[in-house]
Scaffold this motif. Structure first.
Motif, short mmCIF file in Angstrom:
data_model
loop_
_atom_site.label_atom_id
_atom_site.label_comp_id
_atom_site.label_asym_id
_atom_site.label_seq_id
_atom_site.Cartn_x
_atom_site.Cartn_y
_atom_site.Cartn_z
N ILE A 1 0.31 8.85 2.89
CA ILE A 1 0.39 7.49 2.39
C ILE A 1 0.62 6.61 3.47
O ILE A 1 1.55 6.77 4.56
N VAL A 2 0.09 5.77 3.64
CA VAL A 2 0.21 4.42 4.67
C VAL A 2 1.09 3.36 4.10
O VAL A 2 0.82 2.76 3.16
N GLN A 3 2.18 3.24 4.63
CA GLN A 3 3.53 2.31 4.26
C GLN A 3 3.64 1.38 5.12
O GLN A 3 4.03 1.45 6.29
N ASN A 4 3.35 0.12 4.87
CA ASN A 4 3.65 -1.15 5.83
C ASN A 4 4.83 -1.70 5.76
O ASN A 4 5.40 -1.86 4.79
N VAL A 5 5.77 -1.43 6.68
CA VAL A 5 7.23 -2.03 6.64
C VAL A 5 7.27 -3.00 7.86
O VAL A 5 7.28 -3.06 8.77
N GLU A 6 7.26 -4.43 7.36
CA GLU A 6 7.28 -5.23 8.49
C GLU A 6 8.51 -5.95 8.63
O GLU A 6 9.37 -5.93 7.96
N HIS B 1 0.84 -1.34 0.11
CA HIS B 1 0.09 -0.13 -0.06
C HIS B 1 0.90 1.19 0.00
O HIS B 1 0.53 2.24 0.40
N LEU B 2 1.77 1.04 -0.72
CA LEU B 2 2.94 2.29 -0.76
C LEU B 2 2.12 3.41 -1.27
O LEU B 2 2.54 4.52 -0.80
N ASN B 3 1.26 3.19 -2.24
CA ASN B 3 0.71 4.38 -2.82
C ASN B 3 -0.88 4.57 -2.49
O ASN B 3 -1.74 5.02 -3.16
N ASP B 4 -1.16 3.74 -1.16
CA ASP B 4 -2.40 3.84 -0.59
C ASP B 4 -2.80 5.27 0.28
O ASP B 4 -2.70 5.21 1.28
N GLY B 5 -2.69 6.33 -0.78
CA GLY B 5 -2.66 7.60 0.16
C GLY B 5 -4.05 8.08 0.47
O GLY B 5 -5.04 7.38 -0.15
N LEU B 6 -4.26 8.68 1.10
CA LEU B 6 -5.41 9.34 1.76
C LEU B 6 -5.37 10.57 1.38
O LEU B 6 -5.01 11.48 1.86
N THR B 7 -6.16 10.86 0.51
CA THR B 7 -6.39 12.17 -0.22
C THR B 7 -7.24 13.10 0.28
O THR B 7 -8.37 12.53 0.05
#
Length: 357
Positions: free
Chosen positions: A95-100, A5-11
């Motif tokens: 942008i929500v970025q998940n870094v596991e 969801h690197l590009n899962d932006g909340l615009t």
């Protein structure tokens, strides 16, 4: 490490800012309650060099919220929920970025090393306070390499199992686990994750050692629990309430002093005779050390505003949680809680005999 969801932006369109200003030997653990190298950074909460113009103009670009666990997990859920009103408050895209990986330490290390300009922000839970005791070569110092921006919520934990697991009540679970410990698997989201810490407490309370199965986040762990691939798990209501209500998993108890409104038939661990097992997980936002104070204030104000958002309050309530109060959520209260929890967890983890990784 994987990124989602690197590009899962909340615009959200830029809006006028309303000026709103917003967790036996581990018995001590219950009492402690989980309640679950910046570029040029000065650390220690001192804040970075001030550039009034830059602070006044902030934000001029998208802001990335780094989540240290998988998409769909409880920390990810909380982050996405508050990200929307924060975006509205700031008039910026988020942008929500998940870094596991590594119990959230990879993500925290990434943010600690990020440019301290306010455009890269970490959301983390209680794992921020346990990491120094669980990882021998931690690439950051939670107190020196970050600026606490504010607390968000404190979430109850639930003890759950696959839907066809034999015990029906918490009392039956205790007897069954103690008689069959060698055959039972316990899922968690990795060393240092809230589910791992709660699992340690559960094993200590029952006097057993179960076979732990670590995942890169409770999202995939819960998926395998629903599929019956693992037996037990201890996780936040934000991750388990829907599956419990749908009958996809079996719930035994909630680890808070009071029952949860959304799961009224679920007893507390105290009611089930495990009064020492009480756990709650707190979440908060962090900027890299050295982030200008003016930028920190903009972010903290937006976080506080989001905690009063009706949808945030409603959605957290449906997940058995609630936002911190305005007084409890400040950066100062956040730093104080972090300092207290680092000290409390150090002694608890050492007493539990968990060696640093």
């Amino acid at each position: 490490m994987s990124l989602h969801h690197l590009n899962d932006g909340l615009t959200r369109p830029r809006t006028a800012r309303p000026g709103v200003g917003r967790f036996s030997r581990l018995a001590g653990l219950a009492a402690a309650s989980l309640l679950l190298a910046a570029c040029g950074g000065g650390g220690g909460g001192a804040g970075g060099e001030e550039d009034p113009a830059a602070a006044e103009a902030f934000p001029e670009d998208d802001i990335t919220f780094v989540v240290p666990f998988s998409a769909g997990g409880p920390t990810d859920t909380v982050t996405r929920l508050v990200a929307e009103p924060i975006a509205e408050e700031l008039g910026a895209n988020i942008i929500v970025q998940n870094v596991e990986g590594a119990g959230g330490t990879i993500a925290a290390g990434q943010v600690a090393a990020a440019n301290p300009d306010g455009y890269t922000v970490l959301m983390h839970h209680i794992g921020m306070s346990t990491a120094p005791s669980l990882y021998a070569d931690l690439p950051f110092d939670p107190l020196e390499d970050f600026e606490p921006l504010g607390l968000v919520t404190q979430v109850p934990m639930t003890i759950v199992a696959r839907s066809d697991f034999e015990p029906e009540t918490m009392e039956e679970l205790v007897e069954y686990v103690q008689a069959n410990a060698g055959d039972i698997t316990l899922a968690n989201a990795g060393i240092g994750a809230a589910s791992h810490l709660c699992g340690l407490l559960l094993q200590d309370a029952l006097g057993v050692e179960l076979t732990e199965v670590p995942y890169e986040g409770t999202g995939p762990a819960l998926t395998d629990l629903v599929a019956g691939e693992v037996d037990l798990m201890c996780d936040q209501t934000t991750n388990t309430t829907g599956q419990i209500q749908a009958g996809q998993i079996k719930a035994y108890a909630v680890t808070t002093p009071e029952r949860v409104e959304t799961l009224p038939d679920l007893p507390t661990t105290e009611e089930a005779g495990l009064e020492e097992l009480q756990v709650g997980v707190w979440h908060g936002f962090y900027a890299p050390a050295g982030t200008p104070e003016g930028v920190q204030e903009e972010l903290s104000t937006a976080i506080l505003a989001a905690l009063e958002d009706e949808n945030v309050v409603s959605q957290l309530g449906e997940l058995g949680a609630a936002p911190f109060s305005q007084e409890e959520a400040t950066p100062e209260a956040h730093r104080q809680l972090l300092e207290e929890q680092i000290q409390q967890w150090q002694s608890i983890i050492e007493e539990a005999g968990v060696a640093p990784n």
